[in-house]
Design a protein around this motif. Sequence first.
Motif, PDB file in Angstrom:
ATOM      1  N   MET A  73      22.257  35.420 -33.055  1.00  0.00           N
ATOM      2  CA  MET A  73      23.507  36.127 -32.805  1.00  0.00           C
ATOM      3  C   MET A  73      24.666  35.361 -33.444  1.00  0.00           C
ATOM      4  SD  MET A  73      24.843  37.673 -29.184  1.00  0.00           S
ATOM      5  CE  MET A  73      25.622  36.212 -28.494  1.00  0.00           C
ATOM      6  N   VAL A  74      24.634  34.048 -33.316  1.00  0.00           N
ATOM      7  CA  VAL A  74      25.657  33.220 -33.954  1.00  0.00           C
ATOM      8  C   VAL A  74      25.651  33.466 -35.458  1.00  0.00           C
ATOM      9  CG1 VAL A  74      26.341  30.858 -34.490  1.00  0.00           C
ATOM     10  CG2 VAL A  74      25.611  31.446 -32.176  1.00  0.00           C
ATOM     11  N   MET A  75      24.468  33.478 -36.025  1.00  0.00           N
ATOM     12  CA  MET A  75      24.380  33.658 -37.478  1.00  0.00           C
ATOM     13  C   MET A  75      24.882  35.037 -37.900  1.00  0.00           C
ATOM     14  SD  MET A  75      23.683  30.956 -38.925  1.00  0.00           S
ATOM     15  CE  MET A  75      23.612  29.404 -38.056  1.00  0.00           C
ATOM     16  N   ALA A  76      24.592  36.023 -37.076  1.00  0.00           N
ATOM     17  CA  ALA A  76      25.097  37.366 -37.375  1.00  0.00           C
ATOM     18  C   ALA A  76      26.622  37.361 -37.382  1.00  0.00           C
ATOM     19  CB  ALA A  76      24.558  38.365 -36.353  1.00  0.00           C
ATOM     20  N   LEU A  77      27.199  36.634 -36.433  1.00  0.00           N
ATOM     21  CA  LEU A  77      28.656  36.562 -36.374  1.00  0.00           C
ATOM     22  C   LEU A  77      29.200  35.801 -37.577  1.00  0.00           C
ATOM     23  CD1 LEU A  77      31.270  37.114 -34.919  1.00  0.00           C
ATOM     24  CD2 LEU A  77      30.933  35.035 -33.587  1.00  0.00           C
ATOM     25  N   VAL A  78      28.541  34.712 -37.892  1.00  0.00           N
ATOM     26  CA  VAL A  78      28.956  33.928 -39.058  1.00  0.00           C
ATOM     27  C   VAL A  78      28.986  34.812 -40.297  1.00  0.00           C
ATOM     28  CG1 VAL A  78      28.169  32.167 -40.676  1.00  0.00           C
ATOM     29  CG2 VAL A  78      28.196  31.666 -38.236  1.00  0.00           C
ATOM     30  N   ASP A  79      27.909  35.546 -40.521  1.00  0.00           N
ATOM     31  CA  ASP A  79      27.847  36.420 -41.696  1.00  0.00           C
ATOM     32  C   ASP A  79      29.021  37.382 -41.719  1.00  0.00           C
ATOM     33  OD1 ASP A  79      25.633  35.335 -42.849  1.00  0.00           O
ATOM     34  OD2 ASP A  79      24.221  36.647 -41.834  1.00  0.00           O
ATOM     35  N   GLU A  80      29.277  37.969 -40.569  1.00  0.00           N
ATOM     36  CA  GLU A  80      30.354  38.944 -40.507  1.00  0.00           C
ATOM     37  C   GLU A  80      31.703  38.306 -40.806  1.00  0.00           C
ATOM     38  OE1 GLU A  80      30.543  42.444 -37.286  1.00  0.00           O
ATOM     39  OE2 GLU A  80      31.986  40.821 -36.957  1.00  0.00           O
ATOM     40  N   VAL A  81      31.948  37.161 -40.197  1.00  0.00           N
ATOM     41  CA  VAL A  81      33.234  36.481 -40.390  1.00  0.00           C
ATOM     42  C   VAL A  81      33.403  36.052 -41.842  1.00  0.00           C
ATOM     43  CG1 VAL A  81      34.509  34.370 -39.849  1.00  0.00           C
ATOM     44  CG2 VAL A  81      33.499  35.717 -38.012  1.00  0.00           C
ATOM     45  N   LEU A  82      32.379  35.466 -42.410  1.00  0.00           N
ATOM     46  CA  LEU A  82      32.483  35.015 -43.803  1.00  0.00           C
ATOM     47  C   LEU A  82      32.709  36.201 -44.731  1.00  0.00           C
ATOM     48  CD1 LEU A  82      29.759  32.208 -44.115  1.00  0.00           C
ATOM     49  CD2 LEU A  82      32.201  31.992 -43.698  1.00  0.00           C
ATOM     50  N   GLU A  83      32.033  37.296 -44.450  1.00  0.00           N
ATOM     51  CA  GLU A  83      32.187  38.471 -45.313  1.00  0.00           C
ATOM     52  C   GLU A  83      33.606  39.028 -45.223  1.00  0.00           C
ATOM     53  OE1 GLU A  83      30.912  40.132 -48.411  1.00  0.00           O
ATOM     54  OE2 GLU A  83      29.786  38.620 -47.297  1.00  0.00           O
ATOM     55  N   THR A  84      34.120  39.057 -44.006  1.00  0.00           N
ATOM     56  CA  THR A  84      35.506  39.503 -43.826  1.00  0.00           C
ATOM     57  C   THR A  84      36.446  38.670 -44.675  1.00  0.00           C
ATOM     58  OG1 THR A  84      35.006  40.053 -41.541  1.00  0.00           O
ATOM     59  CG2 THR A  84      37.327  39.869 -42.119  1.00  0.00           C
ATOM     60  N   TYR A  85      36.212  37.382 -44.623  1.00  0.00           N
ATOM     61  CA  TYR A  85      37.031  36.442 -45.371  1.00  0.00           C
ATOM     62  C   TYR A  85      36.931  36.721 -46.864  1.00  0.00           C
ATOM     63  CZ  TYR A  85      39.321  31.893 -45.920  1.00  0.00           C
ATOM     64  OH  TYR A  85      40.196  30.891 -46.207  1.00  0.00           O
TER      65      TYR A  85
END
Lengths: 199, 199, 199, 199
Positions: free
Chosen positions: B58-70
Amino acid sequence: MTGRKRQSAEERKPAILRAFHQVIEAEGFENASVAKVARRAGVHPSLLIHYFGTKEKMVMALVDEVLETYALLFAKLPEGGDPHERLERLLTLLWSLEWHEAVNFSVVFSFLALSQRHDSLMERVRNLYGRYRVYLLEQMDLLSKAGAIHVSDPTASAEALISLCEGSHYFCRYHIEAGTFDAHCRHMIQAARLILGVG
Amino acid sequence: MTGRKRQSAEERKPAILRAFHQVIEAEGFENASVAKVARRAGVHPSLLIHYFGTKEKMVMALVDEVLETYALLFAKLPEGGDPHERLERLLTLLWSLEWHEAVNFSVVFSFLALSQRHDSLMERVRNLYGRYRVYLLEQMDLLSKAGAIHVSDPTASAEALISLCEGSHYFCRYHIEAGTFDAHCRHMIQAARLILGVG
Amino acid sequence: MTGRKRQSAEERKPAILRAFHQVIEAEGFENASVAKVARRAGVHPSLLIHYFGTKEKMVMALVDEVLETYALLFAKLPEGGDPHERLERLLTLLWSLEWHEAVNFSVVFSFLALSQRHDSLMERVRNLYGRYRVYLLEQMDLLSKAGAIHVSDPTASAEALISLCEGSHYFCRYHIEAGTFDAHCRHMIQAARLILGVG
Amino acid sequence: MTGRKRQSAEERKPAILRAFHQVIEAEGFENASVAKVARRAGVHPSLLIHYFGTKEKMVMALVDEVLETYALLFAKLPEGGDPHERLERLLTLLWSLEWHEAVNFSVVFSFLALSQRHDSLMERVRNLYGRYRVYLLEQMDLLSKAGAIHVSDPTASAEALISLCEGSHYFCRYHIEAGTFDAHCRHMIQAARLILGVG
DNA sequence: GATGAATGAGTATTCATTCAT
DNA sequence: CATGAATGAATACTCATTCAT
């Protein structure tokens, strides 16, 4: 048994904080429990509470120590000497491996994250950067008067210098290849010179 | 039992990740438990495990999302136009409030800390900065050929630009006073111009 | 997609029970969850409940299958022939490697433990031993009339034979060295002969 | 908070293990959770972990205790006396109600099942049976020299005796009717005599 | 000053199961 | 017929902390 380890509380605190730092380094801030720190320090978990009162206070004690270590690095810059040579020394210090390695990023990033929610910690970091800026402004004033640098807005230049230095140190962990630290530093020093009007 | 909603897992995942992000923001990464995220998302804790398998995933899923947003922020820069005006747009984008606010520092610092021990995450961040640098180099090449900037070592300048920008964004949280964000950005843009040989 | 796996529920049940048996063998009865069995069987966990109604019922289905497999071993003894040779065949069957390997002890011990609290299961095991004893008494009656064995109390001798055989099979796992199974069986067959009055 | 009892861990461990044993007896090994054991022992669940470190270690502590209890039964056989009378005492001990009741089969079968996957436990059981066999061989040697028994292969006879005894004890739970324990034991002792050449 | 006992809330995860599809 | 969503109770275990010694 009696005269085995005659250490006062104040003597042991640094050792415990060192253990704390190591645990954060090894397992991350979120996994650095009192028990683990105690195990690494070779003492009983209750003792940490006994010394620091609270885990949070222990965290703050570590923060203070780490920030102070960081701040002390400036004291290493020798005073006096030729202005141009002095400028070189300053820039070399800012991008020295010694400084870069003085901090553990796992620990520092954790503290920065923590500072977003913890006012007292935010204030400490803010204060450190204040001292940082004041120091740079002093140096720049000296160098400017000696004609070694040419800046129109010292405050703006100091901000840029700090930003460049911090950004470089923190993010060269990601955007440069292994073994290119030296080259990276040379590039950054050159950029710093441009900012200081000596490119 | 009564109002069991029928939604697919993929539909709900974004909402859960948003809740996760909010919890980290509010209470810090180390206090963002599955239970708290579930409570905020209004679902049962077991469901998060059911969806993501593991908290780490779940953390990694969030990381992916945040980095992509960036990463998506770059897409906002319109192509074409006069080179000098284009340079201005690029610099303004780098120091825009929109970009600065696109990330939550509590979350980002936590991820950076995490990346020090988590290879896969380190790789993701590294990759993001790689794309960042490539993009800047492309832009600099265009601007250089059009005579809008004058850099001798594009790679070095790109590194400096990124460092300055990142350092500025992350640490202006500490070393500038409240309400001076605009002035800070103007100073940084000026420093960037020096780096790009257009000061 | 349509005609892919055209298997009826009754066709799949044995496969699921086999998967259940394997999981118990590999991880123990206490760790044999519905999910694990389903994973090994390559089907959805809900399906097991769909087929058997309850995990407990699934356990009972497996018990029935295992006990029946065990009981079927007697059917392997060919009828007729010379009494003395027939006695040899019986004893050889009782201590054959085939029989010994027909059961998995991890599974059997678990079921025996379970039977202590589960009346229905206790009854099934009891019933199996009843059939076992009846069979032996029949055989002993035949052999006795043919003068191949000499027992004064057939019931007592049958009990002793079963006890010796069961004890031997279950505990030779612990009290004999590896690779001495054959010798152990020869010793047991000799003891059985003494019990049957043909030593 | 009020009646916090001050007892050492070692003092309480036996009581906890007793509670553990009871829970397995009542609900089966697979349902013997830490919480249930704690409830029965009247202590806080965390305390069990505090004492034993892990549930697995607690299981092993119980195993050790149970196996030792079992082994201690041999010490009950008085030394010396007339050989023939001594033989009787030995056989009577092997099939005494006291011994039979000393173990709880729900617990024992669970441990035997567990031993199939747990090397350390397998070794402990193996060791117990080793001591068992050694003891029997010593006794048989004495009785043989005194002319009370006549065996050609002592090792083989010891194995048979153990198998008969174990098989009898464990499986008389299934294949004899209630209330016939005494008769069963007499039958077994008679079979044992045949094995020992004194029928 | 230092430690072990004890706690209770909290951790991520697994459980068998139900229900709607 | 088969599955994915959803649950709530339970799992072993960790947490920071308190208290008596």
